[in-house]
Scaffold this active site. Structure first.
Site, PDB file in Angstrom:
ATOM      1  N   LYS A  11       3.706 -16.068  -0.966  1.00 52.54           N
ATOM      2  CA  LYS A  11       2.409 -16.604  -0.426  1.00 52.54           C
ATOM      3  C   LYS A  11       2.777 -17.894   0.089  1.00 52.54           C
ATOM      4  O   LYS A  11       4.006 -18.591  -0.414  1.00 52.54           O
ATOM      5  CB  LYS A  11       1.448 -16.534  -1.553  1.00 52.54           C
ATOM      6  CG  LYS A  11       0.969 -14.938  -1.661  1.00 52.54           C
ATOM      7  CD  LYS A  11       0.080 -15.120  -2.797  1.00 52.54           C
ATOM      8  CE  LYS A  11      -0.703 -13.585  -2.875  1.00 52.54           C
ATOM      9  NZ  LYS A  11      -1.748 -13.551  -4.035  1.00 52.54           N
ATOM     10  N   TYR A  51      -7.641  -9.182   3.005  1.00 48.05           N
ATOM     11  CA  TYR A  51      -8.203  -9.251   1.799  1.00 48.05           C
ATOM     12  C   TYR A  51      -9.936  -8.583   1.777  1.00 48.05           C
ATOM     13  O   TYR A  51     -10.672  -9.190   0.851  1.00 48.05           O
ATOM     14  CB  TYR A  51      -8.323 -10.299   0.909  1.00 48.05           C
ATOM     15  CG  TYR A  51      -6.761 -10.786   0.529  1.00 48.05           C
ATOM     16  CD1 TYR A  51      -6.384  -9.977  -0.659  1.00 48.05           C
ATOM     17  CD2 TYR A  51      -6.011 -11.878   1.056  1.00 48.05           C
ATOM     18  CE1 TYR A  51      -5.110 -10.209  -1.198  1.00 48.05           C
ATOM     19  CE2 TYR A  51      -4.742 -12.001   0.172  1.00 48.05           C
ATOM     20  CZ  TYR A  51      -4.347 -11.247  -0.771  1.00 48.05           C
ATOM     21  OH  TYR A  51      -2.865 -11.526  -1.377  1.00 48.05           O
ATOM     22  N   ASN A 114      -0.182 -17.497  -7.087  1.00 50.21           N
ATOM     23  CA  ASN A 114       0.685 -16.747  -8.034  1.00 50.21           C
ATOM     24  C   ASN A 114       1.680 -16.225  -6.893  1.00 50.21           C
ATOM     25  O   ASN A 114       2.504 -15.189  -7.386  1.00 50.21           O
ATOM     26  CB  ASN A 114      -0.308 -15.706  -8.390  1.00 50.21           C
ATOM     27  CG  ASN A 114      -1.182 -14.709  -7.653  1.00 50.21           C
ATOM     28  OD1 ASN A 114      -0.765 -14.958  -6.296  1.00 50.21           O
ATOM     29  ND2 ASN A 114      -1.763 -13.811  -7.966  1.00 50.21           N
ATOM     30  N   HIS A 117       2.451 -11.342  -3.096  1.00 53.33           N
ATOM     31  CA  HIS A 117       1.318 -10.143  -3.128  1.00 53.33           C
ATOM     32  C   HIS A 117       2.216  -8.972  -2.978  1.00 53.33           C
ATOM     33  O   HIS A 117       3.190  -8.899  -2.334  1.00 53.33           O
ATOM     34  CB  HIS A 117       0.670 -10.273  -1.872  1.00 53.33           C
ATOM     35  CG  HIS A 117      -0.109  -8.872  -1.607  1.00 53.33           C
ATOM     36  ND1 HIS A 117      -1.120  -8.403  -1.995  1.00 53.33           N
ATOM     37  CD2 HIS A 117       0.329  -7.905  -0.458  1.00 53.33           C
ATOM     38  CE1 HIS A 117      -1.496  -7.145  -1.491  1.00 53.33           C
ATOM     39  NE2 HIS A 117      -0.404  -6.940  -0.691  1.00 53.33           N
ATOM     40  N   GLU A 128      -1.404  -1.763   4.877  1.00 55.54           N
ATOM     41  CA  GLU A 128      -1.129  -3.026   4.771  1.00 55.54           C
ATOM     42  C   GLU A 128       0.219  -3.344   5.449  1.00 55.54           C
ATOM     43  O   GLU A 128       0.401  -4.312   6.324  1.00 55.54           O
ATOM     44  CB  GLU A 128      -0.622  -3.812   3.506  1.00 55.54           C
ATOM     45  CG  GLU A 128      -1.964  -3.706   2.723  1.00 55.54           C
ATOM     46  CD  GLU A 128      -1.949  -4.270   1.054  1.00 55.54           C
ATOM     47  OE1 GLU A 128      -0.651  -4.384   0.796  1.00 55.54           O
ATOM     48  OE2 GLU A 128      -3.060  -4.401   0.474  1.00 55.54           O
TER      49      GLU A 128
HETATM   50  P1  ATP Z   1      -2.323  -9.413  -4.624  1.00 49.47           P
HETATM   51  O1  ATP Z   1      -3.553  -8.550  -3.988  1.00 49.47           O
HETATM   52  O2  ATP Z   1      -2.151 -10.821  -3.923  1.00 49.47           O
HETATM   53  O3  ATP Z   1      -1.088  -8.806  -4.580  1.00 49.47           O
HETATM   54  P2  ATP Z   1      -3.156  -8.649  -7.266  1.00 49.47           P
HETATM   55  O4  ATP Z   1      -3.176  -7.506  -6.902  1.00 49.47           O
HETATM   56  O5  ATP Z   1      -2.140  -8.772  -8.535  1.00 49.47           O
HETATM   57  O6  ATP Z   1      -2.438  -9.618  -6.184  1.00 49.47           O
HETATM   58  P3  ATP Z   1      -5.715  -8.844  -6.957  1.00 49.47           P
HETATM   59  O7  ATP Z   1      -6.910  -8.623  -7.791  1.00 49.47           O
HETATM   60  O8  ATP Z   1      -5.816  -8.036  -5.719  1.00 49.47           O
HETATM   61  O9  ATP Z   1      -4.396  -9.274  -7.617  1.00 49.47           O
HETATM   62  O10 ATP Z   1      -6.437 -10.339  -6.162  1.00 49.47           O
HETATM   63  C1  ATP Z   1      -5.818 -10.939  -4.928  1.00 49.47           C
HETATM   64  C2  ATP Z   1      -5.287 -12.369  -5.063  1.00 49.47           C
HETATM   65  O11 ATP Z   1      -6.536 -13.047  -5.403  1.00 49.47           O
HETATM   66  C3  ATP Z   1      -4.593 -12.425  -6.193  1.00 49.47           C
HETATM   67  O12 ATP Z   1      -3.331 -12.365  -6.088  1.00 49.47           O
HETATM   68  C4  ATP Z   1      -4.720 -13.922  -6.600  1.00 49.47           C
HETATM   69  O13 ATP Z   1      -3.976 -15.001  -5.434  1.00 49.47           O
HETATM   70  C5  ATP Z   1      -6.272 -14.032  -6.161  1.00 49.47           C
HETATM   71  N1  ATP Z   1      -7.179 -13.977  -7.324  1.00 49.47           N
HETATM   72  C6  ATP Z   1      -7.455 -12.897  -8.056  1.00 49.47           C
HETATM   73  N2  ATP Z   1      -8.205 -13.260  -9.099  1.00 49.47           N
HETATM   74  C7  ATP Z   1      -8.578 -14.141  -9.089  1.00 49.47           C
HETATM   75  C8  ATP Z   1      -9.345 -15.379  -9.940  1.00 49.47           C
HETATM   76  N3  ATP Z   1      -9.988 -14.763 -11.095  1.00 49.47           N
HETATM   77  N4  ATP Z   1      -9.202 -16.559  -9.685  1.00 49.47           N
HETATM   78  C9  ATP Z   1      -8.642 -17.020  -8.299  1.00 49.47           C
HETATM   79  N5  ATP Z   1      -7.873 -16.267  -7.672  1.00 49.47           N
HETATM   80  C10 ATP Z   1      -7.898 -14.990  -8.043  1.00 49.47           C
HETATM   81 MG    MG Z   2      -4.139  -6.874  -5.031  1.00 47.47          MG
END
Ligand code: ATP
Ligand code: MG
Length: 154
Positions: A11, A51, A114, A117, A128
């Site tokens: 990211k 997303y 974080n 992805h 994706e």
């Molecule tokens: P990703 O889809 O990016 O791999 P993930 O599957 O671990 O991550 P998801 O639940 O799909 O997590 O959330 C997508 C992204 O949205 C997260 O990686 C993070 O960048 C952001 N995100 C998720 N939850 C929160 C939150 N509570 N506050 C802020 N940002 C969040």
């Molecule tokens: Mg995810």
């Protein structure tokens, strides 16, 4: 265990922090191969579509703003059980919950920022991957990938 492909994104926060190489080393160290890779800055439309499942959540608007804030690395990883294996190397989503030694434990700085992805299912991986790469731009090292569009499994 099946030979799979998954979509990985390094990211914009991690690209800005200059840790692309360190993250790639962890990915390869886990036994995954990078079979397609490019640097791209996502448009609002692209990030919004990517997303889509999070539309309406309170973090959605910020997530789109963040993912379009600078260049990211998008890439396809291949390996045995790649989807689960890569999620394990990434670590938990929430800041502070990622297991020591995972990419997020090493490089995340908040829940949103974080670092990486990863696809969360075979179905989403295929969606994706095709979002960013036509099959001809994926340089498979293995003919037995089970979740590719070409169905290369023997
Ligand atoms: P990703 O889809 O990016 O791999 P993930 O599957 O671990 O991550 P998801 O639940 O799909 O997590 O959330 C997508 C992204 O949205 C997260 O990686 C993070 O960048 C952001 N995100 C998720 N939850 C929160 C939150 N509570 N506050 C802020 N940002 C969040
Ligand atoms: Mg995810």
């Amino acid at each position: 265990m099946a030979m799979e492909r998954t979509l990985s994104i390094i990211k914009p926060d991690a690209v800005q922090n200059n840790v692309i190489g360190k993250i790639e080393a962890q990915i390869e160290g886990a036994g995954l191969s990078i079979v397609a890779v490019k640097m791209t800055r996502m448009s609002k439309k692209q990030a919004g579509d990517f997303y889509e499942i999070h539309k309406g959540k309170d973090f959605y608007d910020y997530l789109i703003k963040f993912m379009t804030s600078g260049p990211a690395i998008v890439q396809v990883l291949e390996g045995e059980d790649a989807i689960k294996k890569y999620r394990k190397v990434m670590g938990a989503t929430m800041f502070g919950e990622a297991e020591p030694g995972t990419i997020r434990a090493n490089f995340a700085t908040s829940n949103a920022h974080n670092a990486v992805h990863g696809s969360d299912s075979a179905e989403n991986a295929q969606r994706e991957i095709s979002f960013f790469f036509p099959e001809r731009q994926i340089y498979s090292r293995n003919k037995k990938v089970t979740n590719s569009k070409l169905e290369t499994a023997a």
